[in-house]
Scaffold this active site. Structure first.
Site, PDB file in Angstrom:
ATOM      1  CB  CYS A 189      -0.945  -0.001   1.188  1.00 20.79           C
ATOM      2  SG  CYS A 189      -1.941  -1.511   1.308  1.00 20.79           S
ATOM      3  CG  HIS A 243      -3.468   2.897   1.974  1.00 25.02           C
ATOM      4  ND1 HIS A 243      -4.011   2.392   0.815  1.00 25.02           N
ATOM      5  CD2 HIS A 243      -3.484   1.875   2.870  1.00 25.02           C
ATOM      6  CE1 HIS A 243      -4.328   1.121   0.988  1.00 25.02           C
ATOM      7  NE2 HIS A 243      -4.024   0.787   2.221  1.00 25.02           N
ATOM      8  CG  ASN A 280      -6.919  -1.592   1.124  1.00 21.95           C
ATOM      9  OD1 ASN A 280      -6.130  -1.293   0.234  1.00 21.95           O
ATOM     10  ND2 ASN A 280      -6.523  -1.884   2.356  1.00 21.95           N
TER      11      ASN A 280
END
Length: 343
Positions: free
Chosen positions: A124, A268, A299
């Site tokens: 990420c 993020h 996500n």
């Protein structure tokens, strides 16, 4: 007689993001569909993560195809041609071929000539890592324009029976063109890793174990299943909330920027509760727009920051020329934060 010296490379003094683009798969997976896989509720998913739906890629929406679509938009916005790109960096953990790097196929399809192309695996934080490398290439004289792509097909690595992760992950691609600038457009990158916590987000099994010893992954008698992503939610939540707020503040301090001078905060898209906790820890003014793309996209790991950036710019939440604090964090554990000028 003096020894010969290497002629130093001459690059731009500064760099900045010149264009951004994204690609979101066609298929929408609402929470109601996820509830067909796991024993949960829409309220539980929304409360725990903030996610209302996510996008999952279809058979034709490969890592390469999504990347090409996103990159084409970023290149067009930057106002350059693919031939001018001097480097293609692809951040991904879900390109399932060990080699060659998917970046080489993407560079070929885009028409980037013989530009160096390579993949990086930083989960990420991958987009932030890519920006840091691109900034160094440009200021070091090794490229004039660099294409940074964050792309994931996490649906390929999602265990639909795992109640703790089945609702989290999505697919998509985000891209940015980084080029020379007369003024600073990318701040110092605050990045790092903590390998002592590598086990809190990981793949359930290595590929050799999964295929050579399937019982170790699936249990005796079960059908062979792909390894999937697993996560220990509470340790990750605590680390993200307490440690990443510090990293974000370090990025602001390194850039000489205060929270009230920001035009956007683009973390993020991991969890809405993490975002809210970071806002509180940073004492971010209510007037600063915050990316909440996770509600509709889930996500998407390395793709989440550029996708959220594109959405904020297209919606008018953030404007070209605004300063944005970005921070990515995830499996590794790895992290990367900086302040950028929005394209």
């Amino acid at each position: 007689m003096s020894k010969p010296q290497i002629r130093p490379a001459e690059g731009a003094r500064y760099s900045r993001i010149l264009g951004v683009g994204g690609y979101r798969p066609v298929r929408v997976i609402p929470n109601s569909e996820v509830l067909e896989w796991i024993d949960s509720s829409d309220e539980w998913i929304r409360t725990r993560s903030g996610i209302e739906q996510r996008r999952w890629a279809g058979p034709e929406e490969s890592v390469a195809e999504m990347s090409v679509q996103a990159a084409g938009k970023a290149i067009a916005q930057a106002g350059i041609s693919p031939e001018q790109i001097g480097g293609v960096i692809v951040a991904t953990v879900s390109h399932l071929k060990q080699t060659p790097a998917i970046a080489t196929e993407i560079a070929l399809r885009l028409g980037c000539g013989t530009a160096p192309a390579f993949d990086i695996s930083a989960a990420c934080a991958g987009f932030g890592y890519g920006l840091g490398v691109a900034d160094g290439m440009i200021r070091g004289g090794n490229a004039e324009y660099v294409l940074v792509i964050g792309v994931e097909r996490l649906s390929d690595l999602t265990d639909k029976s795992d109640r703790s992760t089945a609702f989290i992950f999505g697919d998509g691609a985000g891209a940015a063109v980084v080029g020379p600038s007369d003024v600073p457009g990318i701040g110092k990158l605050i990045w790092g890793s903590d390998g002592s916590q590598a086990d809190v987000i990981s793949q359930t099994a290595a590929w050799d174990t999964a295929f050579a010893k399937p019982d170790a992954v699936n249990g005796a008698g079960d059908e062979l299943k792909w390894p999937a992503l697993r996560m220990e939610g509470q340790p990750v939540f605590r680390w993200a909330v307490w440690e990443m707020a510090k990293v974000a503040q370090q990025a602001l301090d390194a850039a000489g920027i205060t929270a009230d001078q920001l035009g956007a905060f683009i973390p993020h898209q991991a969890n809405m509760r993490i975002t809210d906790a970071m806002i509180k820890a940073l004492k971010l003014p209510a007037t600063v727009p915050v990316a909440r793309d996770i509600a509709e996209t889930g996500n998407t790991s390395a793709a989440s920051i550029p996708l959220a950036m594109e959405r904020m710019l297209e919606s008018g939440e953030a404007r070209s020329g605004d300063l944005a604090l970005i921070i990515g964090f995830g499996a590794g554990l790895v992290y990367a934060a900086t302040v950028v000028t929005l394209p």
